[in-house]
Every structure is written in C-alpha cells, then in structure tokens.
Design a protein around this motif. Structure first.
Motif, mmCIF file in Angstrom:
data_model
loop_
_atom_site.group_PDB
_atom_site.id
_atom_site.type_symbol
_atom_site.label_atom_id
_atom_site.label_comp_id
_atom_site.label_asym_id
_atom_site.label_seq_id
_atom_site.Cartn_x
_atom_site.Cartn_y
_atom_site.Cartn_z
ATOM 1 N N GLU A 31 -17.930 -33.272 20.839
ATOM 2 C CA GLU A 31 -17.316 -34.552 20.464
ATOM 3 C C GLU A 31 -15.969 -34.379 19.773
ATOM 4 O O GLU A 31 -15.173 -35.299 19.754
ATOM 5 C CB GLU A 31 -18.273 -35.343 19.562
ATOM 6 C CG GLU A 31 -19.593 -35.681 20.222
ATOM 7 C CD GLU A 31 -19.481 -36.717 21.327
ATOM 8 O OE1 GLU A 31 -18.407 -37.320 21.513
ATOM 9 O OE2 GLU A 31 -20.498 -36.941 22.011
ATOM 10 N N GLU A 74 -13.452 -46.347 17.289
ATOM 11 C CA GLU A 74 -13.798 -46.320 18.718
ATOM 12 C C GLU A 74 -14.389 -44.971 19.134
ATOM 13 O O GLU A 74 -15.281 -44.897 19.967
ATOM 14 C CB GLU A 74 -12.615 -46.705 19.605
ATOM 15 C CG GLU A 74 -11.328 -45.967 19.347
ATOM 16 C CD GLU A 74 -10.481 -46.512 18.205
ATOM 17 O OE1 GLU A 74 -9.433 -45.895 17.946
ATOM 18 O OE2 GLU A 74 -10.841 -47.512 17.557
ATOM 19 N N GLU A 77 -18.034 -44.850 17.823
ATOM 20 C CA GLU A 77 -18.948 -45.649 18.659
ATOM 21 C C GLU A 77 -19.485 -44.815 19.817
ATOM 22 O O GLU A 77 -20.674 -44.845 20.114
ATOM 23 C CB GLU A 77 -18.256 -46.909 19.185
ATOM 24 C CG GLU A 77 -18.156 -48.008 18.165
ATOM 25 C CD GLU A 77 -19.506 -48.443 17.604
ATOM 26 O OE1 GLU A 77 -20.469 -48.610 18.374
ATOM 27 O OE2 GLU A 77 -19.591 -48.600 16.377
ATOM 28 N N GLN A 78 -18.627 -44.052 20.462
ATOM 29 C CA GLN A 78 -19.053 -43.191 21.568
ATOM 30 C C GLN A 78 -19.959 -42.071 21.073
ATOM 31 O O GLN A 78 -20.975 -41.764 21.681
ATOM 32 C CB GLN A 78 -17.848 -42.609 22.305
ATOM 33 C CG GLN A 78 -18.220 -41.692 23.455
ATOM 34 C CD GLN A 78 -19.073 -42.419 24.508
ATOM 35 O OE1 GLN A 78 -18.707 -43.476 24.974
ATOM 36 N NE2 GLN A 78 -20.207 -41.831 24.862
ATOM 37 N N LEU A 80 -21.871 -42.096 18.450
ATOM 38 C CA LEU A 80 -23.167 -42.664 18.086
ATOM 39 C C LEU A 80 -24.047 -42.892 19.311
ATOM 40 O O LEU A 80 -25.264 -42.660 19.259
ATOM 41 C CB LEU A 80 -22.983 -43.966 17.305
ATOM 42 C CG LEU A 80 -22.419 -43.819 15.898
ATOM 43 C CD1 LEU A 80 -22.161 -45.182 15.283
ATOM 44 C CD2 LEU A 80 -23.338 -42.986 15.022
ATOM 45 N N GLN A 81 -23.458 -43.328 20.399
ATOM 46 C CA GLN A 81 -24.240 -43.486 21.642
ATOM 47 C C GLN A 81 -24.813 -42.150 22.083
ATOM 48 O O GLN A 81 -25.976 -42.065 22.475
ATOM 49 C CB GLN A 81 -23.375 -44.092 22.741
ATOM 50 C CG GLN A 81 -23.039 -45.543 22.523
ATOM 51 C CD GLN A 81 -22.140 -46.084 23.618
ATOM 52 O OE1 GLN A 81 -22.086 -45.544 24.716
ATOM 53 N NE2 GLN A 81 -21.429 -47.151 23.318
ATOM 54 N N ASP A 82 -24.006 -41.097 22.007
ATOM 55 C CA ASP A 82 -24.476 -39.764 22.389
ATOM 56 C C ASP A 82 -25.512 -39.233 21.394
ATOM 57 O O ASP A 82 -26.474 -38.576 21.784
ATOM 58 C CB ASP A 82 -23.301 -38.794 22.499
ATOM 59 C CG ASP A 82 -22.332 -39.179 23.617
ATOM 60 O OD1 ASP A 82 -22.733 -39.931 24.529
ATOM 61 O OD2 ASP A 82 -21.178 -38.729 23.566
ATOM 62 N N ASN A 84 -27.680 -40.913 19.771
ATOM 63 C CA ASN A 84 -28.969 -41.582 19.977
ATOM 64 C C ASN A 84 -29.894 -40.777 20.878
ATOM 65 O O ASN A 84 -31.114 -40.953 20.823
ATOM 66 C CB ASN A 84 -28.766 -42.985 20.550
ATOM 67 C CG ASN A 84 -28.305 -43.960 19.502
ATOM 68 O OD1 ASN A 84 -28.549 -43.778 18.319
ATOM 69 N ND2 ASN A 84 -27.617 -45.002 19.921
ATOM 70 N N LYS A 85 -29.336 -39.894 21.696
ATOM 71 C CA LYS A 85 -30.149 -39.043 22.567
ATOM 72 C C LYS A 85 -30.695 -37.835 21.818
ATOM 73 O O LYS A 85 -31.617 -37.179 22.285
ATOM 74 C CB LYS A 85 -29.318 -38.580 23.765
ATOM 75 C CG LYS A 85 -28.763 -39.712 24.600
ATOM 76 C CD LYS A 85 -27.749 -39.215 25.610
ATOM 77 C CE LYS A 85 -27.006 -40.387 26.212
ATOM 78 N NZ LYS A 85 -25.781 -39.981 26.882
#
Length: 100
Positions: A31, A74, A77-78, A80-82, A84-85
């Motif tokens: 990231e 921004e 946000e990306q 955090l989506q990753d 979550n896995k």
C-alpha cells in the motif's frame, strides 16, 4: 501555515494473532502508506474480555499490539477496503487529522 488533511488509522491486535509482520509488509510494500508505527502494550482487553498483560515475573507472548498509520483520505479509503480482507471486523478505527 500549510496543513494537509489526512486520515489516521489504528489497528488493534494481540501478539498471539501473529499478524504484525504481515500487516507491516502489507502497509509498507503493497500500500506504501506515508507512515506506520507499531506499539506493544503492557496490558489490554477486547471484546472477549480476556485480559492480555505483562508482569515483572513473566514475559507474555500475547500482549496487545497497535499498528497506526496515516495518509491522504482517498488513499486510506482504498487501504481500508484491502484491510477488511485481512483484519477481523471491529479492530480498525480511523479519524481525520492534519499534518502541519
């Protein structure tokens, strides 16, 4: 004074989760967030209510860990989506902050 809006994120774990190295590598290499720090706690408990603590008589291998990082909203946000896995729900918090 110029200020930059960022989002701070904290991830709560225990050493027993064995995720520290994986998450540090993920945040740094994959990231490429701006800054990451890992903290080792001396005591804590979570949803389970099980206490994780250290005393002078023993060195616990299941102490609390906090990983903290920040970046532009921004970007976070990306991330955090990753995340979550990788992270169980309820172990990640975030809030807006400013860089000076």
């Amino acid at each position: 004074m110029n200020q930059t809006e960022v989002t701070m994120v904290r991830i709560y774990l225990t050493e027993g989760d064995h995720q520290l190295r994986q998450l540090l590598d993920f945040l740094h290499q994959q990231e490429q967030v701006r800054g990451v720090t890992a903290f080792r706690g001396i005591a804590g408990f979570g949803r389970s209510g099980k206490a994780h603590e250290s005393s002078l008589l023993d060195i616990s291998l299941d102490l609390p860990l906090v990983i903290e990082f920040f970046d532009l909203p921004e970007k976070v946000e990306q991330v955090l989506q990753d995340l979550n896995k990788l992270i169980e729900p309820g172990h990640v918090v975030n809030w807006p902050a400013r860089l000076n």
